[in-house]
Motif scaffolding. Structure first.
Motif, PDB file in Angstrom:
ATOM      1  N   TRP A 207       0.844  -1.208   0.000  1.00 36.61           N
ATOM      2  CA  TRP A 207       0.000   0.000   0.000  1.00 36.61           C
ATOM      3  C   TRP A 207       0.874   1.250   0.000  1.00 36.61           C
ATOM      4  CZ3 TRP A 207      -0.619   4.175   3.325  1.00 36.61           C
ATOM      5  CH2 TRP A 207      -1.758   4.967   3.140  1.00 36.61           C
ATOM      6  N   ARG A 208       1.909   1.254   0.829  1.00 30.55           N
ATOM      7  CA  ARG A 208       2.779   2.439   0.923  1.00 30.55           C
ATOM      8  C   ARG A 208       3.496   2.684  -0.400  1.00 30.55           C
ATOM      9  NH1 ARG A 208       5.111   1.476   7.092  1.00 30.55           N
ATOM     10  NH2 ARG A 208       3.548   2.785   8.163  1.00 30.55           N
ATOM     11  N   ARG A 209       3.974   1.613  -1.035  1.00 33.69           N
ATOM     12  CA  ARG A 209       4.678   1.760  -2.308  1.00 33.69           C
ATOM     13  C   ARG A 209       3.718   2.314  -3.359  1.00 33.69           C
ATOM     14  NH1 ARG A 209       9.914   2.242  -3.993  1.00 33.69           N
ATOM     15  NH2 ARG A 209      10.088   1.751  -6.218  1.00 33.69           N
ATOM     16  N   GLN A 210       2.491   1.779  -3.330  1.00 36.62           N
ATOM     17  CA  GLN A 210       1.490   2.224  -4.319  1.00 36.62           C
ATOM     18  C   GLN A 210       1.164   3.701  -4.103  1.00 36.62           C
ATOM     19  OE1 GLN A 210      -2.667   0.555  -4.173  1.00 36.62           O
ATOM     20  NE2 GLN A 210      -2.095  -0.056  -6.276  1.00 36.62           N
ATOM     21  N   GLN A 211       0.998   4.101  -2.870  1.00 37.21           N
ATOM     22  CA  GLN A 211       0.695   5.504  -2.562  1.00 37.21           C
ATOM     23  C   GLN A 211       1.838   6.411  -3.004  1.00 37.21           C
ATOM     24  OE1 GLN A 211      -2.116   6.975  -0.960  1.00 37.21           O
ATOM     25  NE2 GLN A 211      -3.030   4.981  -1.413  1.00 37.21           N
ATOM     26  N   ALA A 212       3.067   5.959  -2.781  1.00 34.26           N
ATOM     27  CA  ALA A 212       4.236   6.771  -3.175  1.00 34.26           C
ATOM     28  C   ALA A 212       4.278   6.918  -4.691  1.00 34.26           C
ATOM     29  CB  ALA A 212       5.517   6.118  -2.652  1.00 34.26           C
ATOM     30  N   LEU A 213       4.016   5.841  -5.392  1.00 32.65           N
ATOM     31  CA  LEU A 213       4.033   5.876  -6.869  1.00 32.65           C
ATOM     32  C   LEU A 213       2.927   6.783  -7.406  1.00 32.65           C
ATOM     33  CD1 LEU A 213       4.674   2.074  -7.428  1.00 32.65           C
ATOM     34  CD2 LEU A 213       6.156   3.908  -8.330  1.00 32.65           C
ATOM     35  N   VAL A 214       1.719   6.644  -6.865  1.00 31.50           N
ATOM     36  CA  VAL A 214       0.594   7.459  -7.350  1.00 31.50           C
ATOM     37  C   VAL A 214       0.840   8.936  -7.059  1.00 31.50           C
ATOM     38  CG1 VAL A 214      -1.870   7.973  -6.983  1.00 31.50           C
ATOM     39  CG2 VAL A 214      -1.090   5.588  -7.228  1.00 31.50           C
ATOM     40  N   ARG A 215       1.310   9.218  -5.838  1.00 35.10           N
ATOM     41  CA  ARG A 215       1.591  10.612  -5.470  1.00 35.10           C
ATOM     42  C   ARG A 215       2.650  11.196  -6.385  1.00 35.10           C
ATOM     43  NH1 ARG A 215       2.035  12.181   0.877  1.00 35.10           N
ATOM     44  NH2 ARG A 215      -0.188  12.595   1.130  1.00 35.10           N
ATOM     45  N   THR A 216       3.694  10.439  -6.647  1.00 38.43           N
ATOM     46  CA  THR A 216       4.778  10.955  -7.481  1.00 38.43           C
ATOM     47  C   THR A 216       4.257  11.199  -8.892  1.00 38.43           C
ATOM     48  OG1 THR A 216       6.332   9.656  -6.140  1.00 38.43           O
ATOM     49  CG2 THR A 216       7.164  10.556  -8.230  1.00 38.43           C
ATOM     50  N   LEU A 236       1.324  -1.648  -9.774  1.00 37.65           N
ATOM     51  CA  LEU A 236       0.844  -0.942  -8.572  1.00 37.65           C
ATOM     52  C   LEU A 236       0.334   0.455  -8.946  1.00 37.65           C
ATOM     53  CD1 LEU A 236       3.508  -1.669  -5.794  1.00 37.65           C
ATOM     54  CD2 LEU A 236       1.053  -2.243  -5.737  1.00 37.65           C
ATOM     55  N   LEU A 237       1.092   1.124  -9.802  1.00 39.35           N
ATOM     56  CA  LEU A 237       0.723   2.487 -10.192  1.00 39.35           C
ATOM     57  C   LEU A 237      -0.595   2.487 -10.964  1.00 39.35           C
ATOM     58  CD1 LEU A 237       1.279   5.528 -10.511  1.00 39.35           C
ATOM     59  CD2 LEU A 237       2.779   4.978 -12.445  1.00 39.35           C
ATOM     60  N   GLU A 238      -0.678   1.593 -11.937  1.00 36.60           N
ATOM     61  CA  GLU A 238      -1.913   1.543 -12.753  1.00 36.60           C
ATOM     62  C   GLU A 238      -3.127   1.227 -11.875  1.00 36.60           C
ATOM     63  OE1 GLU A 238       0.637   0.111 -16.667  1.00 36.60           O
ATOM     64  OE2 GLU A 238      -0.673  -1.329 -15.609  1.00 36.60           O
ATOM     65  N   GLU A 239      -2.954   0.263 -10.975  1.00 35.61           N
ATOM     66  CA  GLU A 239      -4.051  -0.119 -10.075  1.00 35.61           C
ATOM     67  C   GLU A 239      -4.414   1.064  -9.170  1.00 35.61           C
ATOM     68  OE1 GLU A 239      -3.717  -4.033  -7.628  1.00 35.61           O
ATOM     69  OE2 GLU A 239      -3.414  -2.396  -6.193  1.00 35.61           O
ATOM     70  N   GLY A 240      -3.402   1.761  -8.681  1.00 39.26           N
ATOM     71  CA  GLY A 240      -3.656   2.900  -7.783  1.00 39.26           C
ATOM     72  C   GLY A 240      -4.365   4.029  -8.498  1.00 39.26           C
ATOM     73  N   LEU A 241      -3.995   4.280  -9.747  1.00 39.76           N
ATOM     74  CA  LEU A 241      -4.640   5.367 -10.513  1.00 39.76           C
ATOM     75  C   LEU A 241      -6.081   4.990 -10.854  1.00 39.76           C
ATOM     76  CD1 LEU A 241      -1.648   6.358 -12.851  1.00 39.76           C
ATOM     77  CD2 LEU A 241      -2.581   7.692 -10.929  1.00 39.76           C
ATOM     78  N   ALA A 243      -7.981   3.123  -9.068  1.00 40.99           N
ATOM     79  CA  ALA A 243      -8.762   3.231  -7.814  1.00 40.99           C
ATOM     80  C   ALA A 243      -9.197   4.675  -7.590  1.00 40.99           C
ATOM     81  CB  ALA A 243      -7.910   2.744  -6.647  1.00 40.99           C
ATOM     82  N   LEU A 244      -8.379   5.616  -8.037  1.00 37.97           N
ATOM     83  CA  LEU A 244      -8.749   7.039  -7.867  1.00 37.97           C
ATOM     84  C   LEU A 244      -9.931   7.408  -8.747  1.00 37.97           C
ATOM     85  CD1 LEU A 244      -5.308   8.920  -7.767  1.00 37.97           C
ATOM     86  CD2 LEU A 244      -6.884   8.445  -5.873  1.00 37.97           C
ATOM     87  N   GLU A 245     -10.044   6.740  -9.883  1.00 38.49           N
ATOM     88  CA  GLU A 245     -11.119   7.089 -10.837  1.00 38.49           C
ATOM     89  C   GLU A 245     -12.474   6.568 -10.379  1.00 38.49           C
ATOM     90  OE1 GLU A 245      -7.950   6.838 -14.529  1.00 38.49           O
ATOM     91  OE2 GLU A 245      -9.549   5.332 -14.371  1.00 38.49           O
ATOM     92  N   GLN A 246     -12.438   5.569  -9.462  1.00 43.03           N
ATOM     93  CA  GLN A 246     -13.736   4.949  -9.037  1.00 43.03           C
ATOM     94  C   GLN A 246     -14.483   5.849  -8.031  1.00 43.03           C
ATOM     95  OE1 GLN A 246     -12.189   1.233  -7.825  1.00 43.03           O
ATOM     96  NE2 GLN A 246     -11.870   0.544  -9.937  1.00 43.03           N
TER      97      GLN A 246
END
Ligand SMILES: Nc1nonc1C(=O)N1CCN(Cc2ccccn2)CC1
Length: 246
Positions: A207-216, A236-241, A243-246
């Motif tokens: 989760w932390r890695r994904q958050q760091a990637l999305v934030r960056t 992780l990045l694609e999944e995190g982005l 999730a933001l669209e949902q």
């Protein structure tokens, strides 16, 4: 590590670094900080350290000779060779990679200019590198020097209570840091993400890695320019982005 600060206001840097992590590094002997004032090496009753710039125009320039004498005294004070850094808007932008390299040096001299700067002959003869802390104009080099002192002090072995935290800082692996939460779990401003309370360390790290990637990606895409993300990070990045669209 020893840092010598050359400034017309050396106490300004001393005050900025007298508490917190930097103050602790100094108390623990991890960092020795010495201030030097070129005014003490200037001539005449008024101990002149600056004068008008040749060629006309506004502003004053710091004179070469008081600084030359002051730097000679700085070098004389300790046999350790010095690396002289001049804080100036004309310098290379300071980044964490360079902070790590500076933090590994045994001794730094931070040269703080005021007014329109320092006589170029002193810069050419004595300065090893010019560094800027950012594209904005300060009233002097002292706050920039304090930034360098703070950034290198916290990287000294033993300066941070939790050695691992430096490694998790923003920029350490070229990414921004993930968000952080503490007590209470429930608050009017929101709830601490469930994963952080799960005790599942693998899930937490993911989760932390994904958050760091999305934030960056969202805030500092320049940090990802030219960087080949691993397959895992890309997923992780694609999944995190998504999730933001949902
Ligand atoms: N940004 C910065 N990152 O480091 N230093 C700054 C910064 O704005 N300043 C203001 C001007 N001072 C005097 C000066 C003027 C011209 C050339 C050299 N020195 C230095 C410190």
């Amino acid at each position: 590590m020893r840092i010598d600060v050359v400034s017309l206001f050396p106490e300004e840097v001393d005050r900025c670094t007298a508490f917190g992590v930097t103050g602790r590094a100094r108390e623990r002997g991890l960092l020795q900080l010495h201030g030097w004032n070129p005014r003490e090496y200037a001539d005449g009753n008024y101990r002149k350290t600056d004068d008008r710039t040749f060629g006309g125009g506004p502003g004053m320039v710091m004179l070469v000779e008081p600084l030359r004498r002051c730097l000679a005294a700085v070098r004389q004070a300790d046999p350790t060779p010095v690396h002289v850094v001049y804080l100036s808007p004309q310098g290379r932008r300071l980044e964490q990679k360079r902070v790590r390299e500076l933090a590994a040096m045994p001794r730094l001299v931070l040269l703080c200019g005021r007014y329109e700067g320092i006589d170029e002959r002193l810069v050419q003869a004595e300065v090893d590198e010019e560094l800027s802390i950012g594209d904005y104009v300060l009233s002097g080099g002292e706050l920039a020097a304090a930034v360098v002192v703070d950034a290198v002090a916290r990287l000294q072995d033993g300066a941070l209570n939790d050695a691992g935290s430096a490694a998790q800082d923003s920029f350490e692996d070229g990414l921004l840091d993930c968000p952080h939460y503490s007590h209470p779990v429930e608050h009017a401003y929101g709830t601490v993400p469930e994963v952080l309370r799960s005790g599942n360390h693998a899930a937490i790290a993911r989760w932390r890695r994904q958050q760091a990637l999305v934030r960056t990606w969202l805030r500092r895409p320049d940090l990802l320019q030219g960087r080949e993300l691993s397959k895992v990070d890309r997923k992780l990045l694609e999944e995190g982005l998504r999730a933001l669209e949902q």
